[in-house]
Design a protein around this motif. Sequence first.
Motif, PDB file in Angstrom:
ATOM      1  N   GLU A  77      33.623  32.394  27.734  1.00 22.13           N
ATOM      2  CA  GLU A  77      33.373  31.157  26.994  1.00 22.13           C
ATOM      3  C   GLU A  77      33.002  30.098  28.015  1.00 22.13           C
ATOM      4  O   GLU A  77      33.662  29.984  29.056  1.00 22.13           O
ATOM      5  CB  GLU A  77      34.626  30.699  26.265  1.00 22.13           C
ATOM      6  N   VAL A  78      31.978  29.349  27.730  1.00 22.90           N
ATOM      7  CA  VAL A  78      31.534  28.295  28.648  1.00 22.90           C
ATOM      8  C   VAL A  78      31.510  26.978  27.893  1.00 22.90           C
ATOM      9  O   VAL A  78      30.899  26.876  26.827  1.00 22.90           O
ATOM     10  CB  VAL A  78      30.130  28.597  29.222  1.00 22.90           C
ATOM     11  N   LYS A  79      32.176  25.981  28.456  1.00 20.02           N
ATOM     12  CA  LYS A  79      32.150  24.620  27.904  1.00 20.02           C
ATOM     13  C   LYS A  79      31.356  23.761  28.871  1.00 20.02           C
ATOM     14  O   LYS A  79      31.570  23.798  30.078  1.00 20.02           O
ATOM     15  CB  LYS A  79      33.563  24.080  27.747  1.00 20.02           C
ATOM     16  N   LEU A  80      30.419  23.001  28.332  1.00 18.55           N
ATOM     17  CA  LEU A  80      29.590  22.129  29.165  1.00 18.55           C
ATOM     18  C   LEU A  80      30.135  20.708  29.181  1.00 18.55           C
ATOM     19  O   LEU A  80      30.774  20.265  28.229  1.00 18.55           O
ATOM     20  CB  LEU A  80      28.146  22.110  28.638  1.00 18.55           C
ATOM     21  N   SER A  81      29.834  19.992  30.243  1.00 17.34           N
ATOM     22  CA  SER A  81      30.234  18.590  30.362  1.00 17.34           C
ATOM     23  C   SER A  81      29.235  17.669  29.663  1.00 17.34           C
ATOM     24  O   SER A  81      29.542  16.517  29.383  1.00 17.34           O
ATOM     25  CB  SER A  81      30.345  18.202  31.837  1.00 17.34           C
ATOM     26  N   ASP A  82      28.054  18.182  29.380  1.00 17.45           N
ATOM     27  CA  ASP A  82      26.997  17.394  28.751  1.00 17.45           C
ATOM     28  C   ASP A  82      26.264  18.311  27.787  1.00 17.45           C
ATOM     29  O   ASP A  82      25.817  19.393  28.173  1.00 17.45           O
ATOM     30  CB  ASP A  82      26.046  16.877  29.828  1.00 17.45           C
ATOM     31  N   THR A  83      26.141  17.922  26.534  1.00 16.80           N
ATOM     32  CA  THR A  83      25.462  18.770  25.550  1.00 16.80           C
ATOM     33  C   THR A  83      24.222  18.103  24.960  1.00 16.80           C
ATOM     34  O   THR A  83      23.777  18.479  23.880  1.00 16.80           O
ATOM     35  CB  THR A  83      26.425  19.189  24.417  1.00 16.80           C
TER      36      THR A  83
END
Length: 164
Positions: A77-83
Motif C-alpha cells: 500500500e502506498v500513501k502519497l503526500s500530494d495527490t
Amino acid sequence: MAKAQTIDDLDQFDIRILDVLSQDGRISVTELSKRVGLSKTPCQARLKRLIDEGFILGFHAEINLRKLGLDHVAFAEVKLSDTREKALEAFNSAVRRIQEVEECHMIAGSFDYLLKVRTSDIRRYREVLGEKISSLPNVANTSTFVVMQAVKDSGAAGSPAALL
C-alpha cells in the motif's frame, strides 16, 4: 458486419472467441472455428475485427515465474503526500519503470495505490521497497502484505464467457 464499439455490440460468437483465446492464445484458427461453432473464414474475419477494434490487445506466453525463482509476491500500500494531478502523473510515470512492480492500481480508500511486487525473496523485496518504491515521487509511507499462498492467480478478471 458493423464495427463493434462496446461489449454490447458483441454477439455470442465474438464472446466465445474471446473466451477460448483467453484460455489458449496459441489455438489455430481451424480449431478455434470448431470450438466456437463457425466455419474458418467467418471465424478468421471476426478474429481480425476483434484485434483491429482493440478487444484483443495481443498474444503472449505465460511464463512460470516460480521456475525462474521469482515466487515471492508482496502487496504494498502506498500513501502519497500530494495527490494533485501533477503529483499523480509523476508517481504513475516513475512506478512504470520499476521492473519488479507487476501491477499498480490507484485505490479509493485510506491509501492511494496498491502495488503487486514480485521478487526472488524477502531480502530482495526489502531492497526494492527501500531503494525504489520509497523513493518514488511524493511517497509518504508504505505498508506491506506478503503473500503466503496464491489461491487464485489468473491475472484476469474472469472469463469473457461470463458475459453470456
